[in-house]
Design a protein around this motif. Structure first.
Motif, short mmCIF file in Angstrom:
data_model
loop_
_atom_site.label_atom_id
_atom_site.label_comp_id
_atom_site.label_asym_id
_atom_site.label_seq_id
_atom_site.Cartn_x
_atom_site.Cartn_y
_atom_site.Cartn_z
N CYS A 31 0.83 -1.22 0.00
CA CYS A 31 0.00 0.00 0.00
C CYS A 31 0.86 1.26 0.00
O CYS A 31 0.55 2.22 -0.71
CB CYS A 31 -0.94 0.00 1.20
SG CYS A 31 -2.29 -1.19 1.07
N ASN A 32 1.91 1.25 0.79
CA ASN A 32 2.80 2.41 0.85
C ASN A 32 3.43 2.65 -0.52
O ASN A 32 3.40 3.77 -1.04
CB ASN A 32 3.88 2.17 1.92
CG ASN A 32 4.69 3.41 2.23
OD1 ASN A 32 4.78 4.34 1.45
ND2 ASN A 32 5.29 3.41 3.41
N SER A 33 3.93 1.60 -1.14
CA SER A 33 4.58 1.74 -2.44
C SER A 33 3.61 2.20 -3.52
O SER A 33 3.92 3.06 -4.34
CB SER A 33 5.19 0.40 -2.87
OG SER A 33 6.17 0.00 -1.96
N MET A 34 2.43 1.61 -3.53
CA MET A 34 1.45 1.94 -4.56
C MET A 34 0.94 3.38 -4.44
O MET A 34 0.60 4.00 -5.45
CB MET A 34 0.29 0.96 -4.53
CG MET A 34 0.69 -0.47 -4.89
SD MET A 34 1.50 -0.61 -6.51
CE MET A 34 0.12 -0.29 -7.59
N ARG A 35 0.90 3.90 -3.23
CA ARG A 35 0.44 5.29 -3.06
C ARG A 35 1.39 6.26 -3.76
O ARG A 35 0.96 7.30 -4.27
CB ARG A 35 0.34 5.64 -1.57
CG ARG A 35 -0.13 7.06 -1.35
CD ARG A 35 -0.33 7.39 0.11
NE ARG A 35 -0.70 8.78 0.28
CZ ARG A 35 -0.32 9.54 1.28
NH1 ARG A 35 0.41 9.04 2.27
NH2 ARG A 35 -0.69 10.80 1.34
N HIS A 36 2.66 5.91 -3.80
CA HIS A 36 3.65 6.83 -4.34
C HIS A 36 4.14 6.47 -5.74
O HIS A 36 4.78 7.28 -6.40
CB HIS A 36 4.85 6.90 -3.38
CG HIS A 36 4.45 7.36 -2.02
ND1 HIS A 36 4.18 8.67 -1.73
CD2 HIS A 36 4.19 6.66 -0.89
CE1 HIS A 36 3.81 8.77 -0.46
NE2 HIS A 36 3.81 7.56 0.06
N GLN A 37 3.80 5.28 -6.21
CA GLN A 37 4.29 4.81 -7.51
C GLN A 37 3.80 5.71 -8.64
O GLN A 37 2.61 5.95 -8.80
CB GLN A 37 3.83 3.37 -7.75
CG GLN A 37 4.41 2.77 -9.00
CD GLN A 37 4.00 1.32 -9.16
OE1 GLN A 37 2.86 0.97 -8.90
NE2 GLN A 37 4.92 0.50 -9.59
N GLY A 38 4.75 6.20 -9.42
CA GLY A 38 4.41 7.03 -10.57
C GLY A 38 3.95 8.44 -10.21
O GLY A 38 3.47 9.17 -11.08
N ARG A 39 4.10 8.80 -8.95
CA ARG A 39 3.67 10.13 -8.50
C ARG A 39 4.80 10.80 -7.72
O ARG A 39 4.70 10.99 -6.51
CB ARG A 39 2.45 10.01 -7.58
CG ARG A 39 1.27 9.32 -8.22
CD ARG A 39 0.18 9.14 -7.15
NE ARG A 39 -0.94 8.43 -7.69
CZ ARG A 39 -1.18 7.13 -7.50
NH1 ARG A 39 -0.37 6.41 -6.78
NH2 ARG A 39 -2.24 6.56 -8.02
N PRO A 40 5.87 11.16 -8.38
CA PRO A 40 7.04 11.64 -7.65
C PRO A 40 6.81 12.90 -6.83
O PRO A 40 7.53 13.15 -5.88
CB PRO A 40 8.08 11.87 -8.74
CG PRO A 40 7.30 11.99 -9.99
CD PRO A 40 6.06 11.16 -9.81
#
Length: 128
Positions: A78-87
């Motif tokens: 969940c942590n990774s997906m929240r930030h993936q592709g959204r720098p």
């Protein structure tokens, strides 16, 4: 931030959340993935996604602080997906949480949900 302080904040948040991810509500592990995998009867490949991480409610990239009030415990997925592709623009935590819960309910979010193990995992009585 000092990694020891962040670790303590993560552990405190996990305790307050009964060791459940803030977003998907799956149980998380801290120190021993093998014990967690055995206790929950999960393949080791899927267990890695449930590692407990410190998640900033207001992301660091959006000037979020390392204060206890801004830290929740979230699984690595969940942590990774929240930030993936959204720098520079992670979704707002409450909206992201609502979307994650909706997708979990549909079996479409977490690799565990997609594997069919998610439902039994979320209702398991194993305690940490």
């Amino acid at each position: 931030m000092n990694s020891t302080k962040l670790r303590k904040l993560r552990q405190s948040a996990a305790i307050q959340q009964n060791h459940l991810c803030y977003y998907c509500c799956f149980p998380m592990w801290h120190d021993d993935s093998e014990v967690f995998s055995r206790d929950y009867r999960l393949p080791k490949l899927l267990t890695k996604y449930l590692q407990c991480t410190a998640e900033h409610v207001v992301a660091r990239q959006n000037n979020g602080t390392d204060a206890a009030s801004n830290i929740v415990a979230a699984c690595l997925w969940c942590n990774s997906m929240r930030h993936q592709g959204r720098p520079h623009n992670a979704p707002e935590a409450r909206a992201y949480r609502a979307e994650v819960k909706r997708l979990v309910a549909m079996g479409q979010w977490h690799p565990l949900a997609a594997s069919g193990l998610g439902r039994s995992l979320r209702h398991s009585k194993v305690t940490r």
